[in-house]
Design a protein around this motif. Structure first.
Motif, mmCIF file in Angstrom:
data_model
loop_
_atom_site.group_PDB
_atom_site.id
_atom_site.type_symbol
_atom_site.label_atom_id
_atom_site.label_comp_id
_atom_site.label_asym_id
_atom_site.label_seq_id
_atom_site.Cartn_x
_atom_site.Cartn_y
_atom_site.Cartn_z
ATOM 1 N N LEU A 85 46.806 38.236 46.568
ATOM 2 C CA LEU A 85 45.363 38.253 46.640
ATOM 3 C C LEU A 85 44.671 39.118 45.899
ATOM 4 N N GLN A 86 45.093 40.331 45.396
ATOM 5 C CA GLN A 86 44.449 41.076 44.487
ATOM 6 C C GLN A 86 44.638 40.584 43.070
ATOM 7 N N THR A 120 44.546 37.337 42.355
ATOM 8 C CA THR A 120 44.010 35.969 42.332
ATOM 9 C C THR A 120 42.319 36.466 42.662
ATOM 10 N N TRP A 121 42.129 36.589 43.817
ATOM 11 C CA TRP A 121 40.846 36.617 44.484
ATOM 12 C C TRP A 121 40.288 37.766 44.062
ATOM 13 N N GLY A 122 41.088 39.097 43.793
ATOM 14 C CA GLY A 122 40.448 40.253 43.209
ATOM 15 C C GLY A 122 40.760 40.451 41.890
ATOM 16 N N GLY A 137 36.651 39.902 47.197
ATOM 17 C CA GLY A 137 36.896 39.047 45.977
ATOM 18 C C GLY A 137 35.896 39.312 44.791
#
Length: 130
Positions: free
Chosen positions: A9-10, A12-14, A79
């Motif tokens: 997630l970090q 991609t989204w972040g 994000g």
């Protein structure tokens, strides 16, 4: 599994804050680095803490490290909005001389600002003791 999801997630989204964190990481590559809750923590000599996606930079362990880790959770929640909603206001709150003076003169705690208050709320839930 949680760490894999955290990293995914970090990255991609972040991704925006993680790229910024990677740049700061490279600049401070000579410092000690270690893992903390899936994040890459850097022990630097600056008298402040910063959290950028997958990366945490602090001069201390304990409560400050937990606080900065809580900002990584804000990054997961927000994000791409993390930079304008958390980082920019926090940098201004921490660094602008008139705001520093106001906090000092009025005895306003640093963590009373919305970005920091939210991080402290997350910290108290993640790290029950303290």
């Amino acid at each position: 599994m949680k760490r894999i999801l955290f990293t995914l997630l970090q990255c991609t989204w972040g991704i925006l804050q993680t790229i910024a964190g990677a740049i700061v990481f490279i600049i401070f590559r000579q410092c000690r680095h270690y893992s903390f809750g899936g994040a890459v923590a850097t022990a630097w000599t600056l008298d402040t803490g910063v959290s950028l996606g997958l990366f945490i930079f602090t001069d201390a362990d304990g409560r400050l490290l937990e606080h900065e880790y809580s900002h990584t959770i804000q990054s997961l929640i927000l994000g791409p909005l993390y930079l304008p909603v958390i980082v920019v206001p926090s940098l201004l709150w921490a660094g602008l001389p008139p705001l520093r003076k106001m906090r000092r003169e009025r005895h306003i705690h640093y963590n009373s600002f919305f970005t920091e208050k939210w991080a402290e709320k997350i910290r108290s839930r993640l790290f029950k003791a303290g």
